[in-house]
Design an enzyme around this catalytic site. Structure first.
Site, PDB file in Angstrom:
ATOM      1  N   ASP A  47      46.974  35.367  86.634  1.00 26.61           N
ATOM      2  CA  ASP A  47      45.443  35.541  86.007  1.00 26.61           C
ATOM      3  C   ASP A  47      44.503  34.867  86.874  1.00 26.61           C
ATOM      4  O   ASP A  47      44.434  33.590  86.945  1.00 26.61           O
ATOM      5  CB  ASP A  47      45.636  35.006  84.450  1.00 26.61           C
ATOM      6  CG  ASP A  47      44.365  35.625  83.992  1.00 26.61           C
ATOM      7  OD1 ASP A  47      43.478  36.371  84.389  1.00 26.61           O
ATOM      8  OD2 ASP A  47      44.320  35.232  82.473  1.00 26.61           O
ATOM      9  N   ASP A  48      43.389  35.579  87.410  1.00 24.95           N
ATOM     10  CA  ASP A  48      42.492  35.098  88.269  1.00 24.95           C
ATOM     11  C   ASP A  48      42.769  34.029  89.500  1.00 24.95           C
ATOM     12  O   ASP A  48      42.494  32.848  89.255  1.00 24.95           O
ATOM     13  CB  ASP A  48      41.518  34.241  87.143  1.00 24.95           C
ATOM     14  CG  ASP A  48      40.565  35.015  86.332  1.00 24.95           C
ATOM     15  OD1 ASP A  48      40.797  36.229  86.237  1.00 24.95           O
ATOM     16  OD2 ASP A  48      39.524  34.641  86.087  1.00 24.95           O
ATOM     17  N   CYS A  85      40.626  41.041  84.134  1.00 26.73           N
ATOM     18  CA  CYS A  85      41.707  40.887  83.154  1.00 26.73           C
ATOM     19  C   CYS A  85      42.130  42.078  82.418  1.00 26.73           C
ATOM     20  O   CYS A  85      43.077  42.704  82.863  1.00 26.73           O
ATOM     21  CB  CYS A  85      41.588  39.826  82.043  1.00 26.73           C
ATOM     22  SG  CYS A  85      40.987  38.204  82.873  1.00 26.73           S
ATOM     23  N   ARG A  89      45.082  45.125  82.911  1.00 23.40           N
ATOM     24  CA  ARG A  89      46.358  45.147  81.888  1.00 23.40           C
ATOM     25  C   ARG A  89      46.411  46.603  81.376  1.00 23.40           C
ATOM     26  O   ARG A  89      47.373  46.914  81.297  1.00 23.40           O
ATOM     27  CB  ARG A  89      45.974  44.414  80.782  1.00 23.40           C
ATOM     28  CG  ARG A  89      46.417  42.862  81.471  1.00 23.40           C
ATOM     29  CD  ARG A  89      46.013  41.621  80.383  1.00 23.40           C
ATOM     30  NE  ARG A  89      46.264  40.489  80.906  1.00 23.40           N
ATOM     31  CZ  ARG A  89      45.862  39.704  81.928  1.00 23.40           C
ATOM     32  NH1 ARG A  89      44.910  40.268  82.686  1.00 23.40           N
ATOM     33  NH2 ARG A  89      46.212  38.530  82.212  1.00 23.40           N
ATOM     34  N   LYS A 149      49.736  36.952  77.955  1.00 30.22           N
ATOM     35  CA  LYS A 149      48.405  37.317  77.574  1.00 30.22           C
ATOM     36  C   LYS A 149      48.545  38.776  77.550  1.00 30.22           C
ATOM     37  O   LYS A 149      48.859  39.429  78.398  1.00 30.22           O
ATOM     38  CB  LYS A 149      47.535  36.796  78.577  1.00 30.22           C
ATOM     39  CG  LYS A 149      46.026  37.451  78.707  1.00 30.22           C
ATOM     40  CD  LYS A 149      45.168  36.642  79.543  1.00 30.22           C
ATOM     41  CE  LYS A 149      43.653  37.402  79.805  1.00 30.22           C
ATOM     42  NZ  LYS A 149      42.834  36.565  80.755  1.00 30.22           N
ATOM     43  N   HIS A 151      45.562  41.229  75.735  1.00 29.01           N
ATOM     44  CA  HIS A 151      44.056  41.549  76.320  1.00 29.01           C
ATOM     45  C   HIS A 151      43.863  43.021  76.401  1.00 29.01           C
ATOM     46  O   HIS A 151      43.200  43.277  77.104  1.00 29.01           O
ATOM     47  CB  HIS A 151      43.889  40.763  77.370  1.00 29.01           C
ATOM     48  CG  HIS A 151      42.499  40.367  77.538  1.00 29.01           C
ATOM     49  ND1 HIS A 151      42.041  39.979  78.825  1.00 29.01           N
ATOM     50  CD2 HIS A 151      41.347  40.452  76.776  1.00 29.01           C
ATOM     51  CE1 HIS A 151      40.654  39.953  78.580  1.00 29.01           C
ATOM     52  NE2 HIS A 151      40.296  40.118  77.113  1.00 29.01           N
ATOM     53  N   HIS A 234      43.676  31.001  85.604  1.00 29.56           N
ATOM     54  CA  HIS A 234      42.552  31.381  84.620  1.00 29.56           C
ATOM     55  C   HIS A 234      41.514  30.144  84.153  1.00 29.56           C
ATOM     56  O   HIS A 234      42.520  29.347  83.692  1.00 29.56           O
ATOM     57  CB  HIS A 234      42.545  32.523  83.792  1.00 29.56           C
ATOM     58  CG  HIS A 234      41.413  33.130  83.244  1.00 29.56           C
ATOM     59  ND1 HIS A 234      40.503  32.374  82.533  1.00 29.56           N
ATOM     60  CD2 HIS A 234      40.916  34.342  83.039  1.00 29.56           C
ATOM     61  CE1 HIS A 234      39.349  33.236  82.059  1.00 29.56           C
ATOM     62  NE2 HIS A 234      39.779  34.439  82.585  1.00 29.56           N
ATOM     63  N   ASP A 338      46.400  39.784  88.327  1.00 27.81           N
ATOM     64  CA  ASP A 338      45.357  40.708  87.841  1.00 27.81           C
ATOM     65  C   ASP A 338      44.012  41.152  88.401  1.00 27.81           C
ATOM     66  O   ASP A 338      43.359  41.812  88.326  1.00 27.81           O
ATOM     67  CB  ASP A 338      45.041  40.316  86.278  1.00 27.81           C
ATOM     68  CG  ASP A 338      44.228  39.301  85.982  1.00 27.81           C
ATOM     69  OD1 ASP A 338      44.263  38.412  86.987  1.00 27.81           O
ATOM     70  OD2 ASP A 338      43.753  39.024  84.862  1.00 27.81           O
ATOM     71  N   ASN A 339      43.504  39.867  89.120  1.00 33.60           N
ATOM     72  CA  ASN A 339      42.180  40.202  89.777  1.00 33.60           C
ATOM     73  C   ASN A 339      41.946  38.777  90.831  1.00 33.60           C
ATOM     74  O   ASN A 339      42.873  37.851  90.714  1.00 33.60           O
ATOM     75  CB  ASN A 339      40.959  40.202  88.964  1.00 33.60           C
ATOM     76  CG  ASN A 339      40.744  39.045  87.816  1.00 33.60           C
ATOM     77  OD1 ASN A 339      41.295  39.227  86.775  1.00 33.60           O
ATOM     78  ND2 ASN A 339      40.572  37.951  88.270  1.00 33.60           N
ATOM     79  N   LYS A 384      36.546  38.210  91.896  1.00 33.86           N
ATOM     80  CA  LYS A 384      36.678  38.817  90.668  1.00 33.86           C
ATOM     81  C   LYS A 384      35.536  39.706  90.332  1.00 33.86           C
ATOM     82  O   LYS A 384      34.506  39.079  90.311  1.00 33.86           O
ATOM     83  CB  LYS A 384      37.174  37.810  89.435  1.00 33.86           C
ATOM     84  CG  LYS A 384      37.070  38.262  88.011  1.00 33.86           C
ATOM     85  CD  LYS A 384      37.537  37.229  87.188  1.00 33.86           C
ATOM     86  CE  LYS A 384      37.559  37.531  85.688  1.00 33.86           C
ATOM     87  NZ  LYS A 384      37.892  36.499  84.911  1.00 33.86           N
TER      88      LYS A 384
HETATM   89 CA   LIG Z   1      42.179  37.868  85.163  1.00 31.51          CA
END
Ligand SMILES: [Ca+2]
Length: 554
Positions: A47-48, A85, A89, A149, A151, A234, A338-339, A384
């Site tokens: 994540d991130d 995020c 997803r 996660k 989301h 993240h 994810d990014n 991001k």
């Molecule tokens: Ca993210």
């Protein structure tokens, strides 16, 4: 094993109520010409995280387990996400562009939050005109698990166990404290609210459950699908002291040096071409950084590195578990992010949140800042939220000992989250439905990535991106990209993936053609001009915030 031992009965009860479904007879061979035993499939998502943070993508952060996946598997250099995020997803789970799945912008996380704009493509949760990978896999007999996660839907009826997963553990909403997730973030096992232990840490506990799921699945005849969605790295900057200690002091050399070292390693590794200029440094020259800031800047980056290091250690635990139960060879593992690296908190590019919180279990918007994010994304532009390469380019590693023999090599074919659904269904021999629960399901947008495993190209016209008015089209070697309120610019990705030399004036016809393709796509997928405003006359439905473990007095 920690908490799960105490709540295991609830999980077993839930599993017992699931109806047995006969496997699809067409599913006995794999698209990759396998042995007849369908593979397990594990998607691991960070994540991130920046493109070049992990070792096998040029980073100095110690990731021996992820690197092991790469050296025994394939690295895809041009895998794309959606730059944030929740839309990522939505797209990952459905094989559609995020707008088609109802998350054209963000997820609604509070009953009165404005992210339900009233348009089908902007409802703030997965809509009913899509299926998740888990839902599509169930008729083929797969056991489906998720840890981490979610989301893509906050309220009851929108959770993983409502969308095809047999069992779930994790955080329903977005960013949270790693050590003691705020009760309203909704830490759940299936539908049960979980009060975190004293020694809770998201990355460790998400993995604990994943290991249990693998254990459970290894006793079953049918293969399993596991979606392990870490919240690391993240913000907030939360990591174990012993992991931070490995990195403390190493970043006092500064972001200029880190960028240069990564860029050179990436060229050597073949991830970057030396004709691609290193993108502009969006941060002061390190020598000009005030002396009194250095220690804190080092501390922030060391914690960030430790978050990734810890994720890698946990991936190591998962690999060991797969080996122990004899399933590693017949499991396809895909690792991605994810990014791109996160520069949120732009008002302080040296990182937001008080430095007194660093190294504690406190803090929420506690970040490493845009300057380090710039280094995390070496050599690409932006972050991001943007759809320049720094926002949407993800490392992707594919590991599958039984089928992938071209160990340690690279694949440069552009691929995207929308390709995960067709790839998984291809392996499972499962059908993508045209209708689900009486709702029409649009055709999947992606294509199976399996030909790329054998170094064959994919047949598709283009990939498309839109997030908060940032937009892009990737067509073969060309990319057309525009930040919100900026004109379209055209780049030749084989010669210039760092997006430094705009060819718009040289190739006006190509530019016009790609703009026209974008407009057709945006219209087809319900993308609206930014900023989107609530549909006139629309009143969002009443939503009830789910009870937390505190509300329930647990
Ligand atoms: Ca993210």
């Amino acid at each position: 094993m920690k908490r799960r031992d105490f709540i295991r009965t609830a999980g077993l009860a839930a599993a017992a109520t699931a109806l047995p479904i006969a496997p699809n007879p067409a599913a006995q061979t794999t698209g990759a010409g396998g042995t007849g035993k369908r593979p397990n499939i594990i998607l691991i998502m960070a994540d991130d995280m920046g493109y070049s943070d992990i070792g096998c993508f040029g980073g100095e952060i110690e990731t021996p387990n992820i690197d092991r996946l790469a050296s025994n598997g394939l690295r895809f250099t041009q895998f794309y996400n959606t730059s944030r995020c929740c839309p990522t997803r939505a797209s990952l789970l459905t094989g559609l562009y995020a707008h088609q799945a109802g998350i054209g912008h963000m997820t609604v996380e509070e009953p009165h939050q404005g992210y339900d704009y009233g348009y089908p493509s902007y409802r703030g949760s997965l809509n009913e005109n899509c299926v998740t990978i888990a839902e599509a896999l169930k008729p083929a007999g797969y056991n489906t698990y998720m840890s981490g996660k979610w989301h893509v839907g906050t309220f009851e009826g929108m959770w993983p166990v409502d969308r095809g997963f047999d069992e779930y553990f994790g955080i329903i909403r977005g960013a949270c404290n790693f050590w003691k997730p705020e009760p309203k973030r909704l830490l759940l096992h299936n539908r049960e609210r979980i009060r975190p232990d004293e020694d809770f840490y998201t990355t460790d506990d998400f993995t604990d459950y994943a290991l249990d799921f693998v254990d459970d699945a290894s006793d079953k005849e049918d293969p399993f699908f596991l979606y392990l969605s870490y919240n690391a790295p993240h913000w907030p900057l939360h990591a174990h002291d012993e992991d931070v200690a490995k990195y403390r002091g190493k970043y006092k050399k500064g972001w200029d040096a880190i960028r240069k070292e990564r860029y050179e390693r990436m060229i050597e590794m073949g991830l970057v071409q030396d004709q691609w200029e290193l993108s502009a440094q969006d941060s002061p020259v390190w020598e000009d950084v005030p002396e009194e800031e250095i220690d804190t800047l080092d501390h922030r980056m060391a914690i960030y590195a430790a978050q990734i290091d810890r994720m890698d250690q946990n991936i190591g635990r998962l690999l060991k578990k797969l080996e122990d139960v004899g399933e590693l060879d017949n499991t396809l593992i895909l690792f991605f992010v994810d990014n791109g690296a996160c520069a949120e908190g732009d008002d302080d590019p040296f990182g937001s949140g008080p430095k007194e919180q660093l190294g504690t279990k406190e803090g929420y918007f506690l970040t490493y800042g845009g300057c380090w994010a710039n280094a995390s994304n070496t050599p690409y532009r932006y972050y991001k939220h943007y759809v320049h390469e720094g926002g949407i380019a993800s490392p992707l590693i594919a590991h599958w000992p039984e089928q992938i023999k071209d160990h340690g090599t690279l694949r440069h074919e552009p691929t995207h989250l929308i390709d995960l659904m067709p790839t998984v269904l291809d392996l499972a021999g499962a059908e993508y439905p045209t209708e689900y629960n009486g709702n029409v399901i649009p055709p999947v947008e992606g294509v199976s990535m399996l030909p790329v495993f054998d170094d064959r190209p994919l047949d598709r016209e283009a990939l498309y991106f839109e997030h908060e008015g940032n937009r892009a089209v990737r067509m073969g070697k060309w990319k057309l990209v525009a930040a919100h309120r900026e004109p379209w610019r055209l780049y030749h990705m084989e010669n210039d993936r760092t997006e430094t030399n705009d060819l718009s004036d040289d190739l006006p016809d190509l530019r016009a053609k790609m703009i026209a393709l974008y407009d057709i796509w945006a219209n087809r997928c319900g993308v609206l001009p930014w900023p989107v405003r609530r549909k006139p006359g629309f009143e969002p439905p009443e939503r009830v915030m789910p009870k937390t473990w505190v509300d329930l007095g647990l």
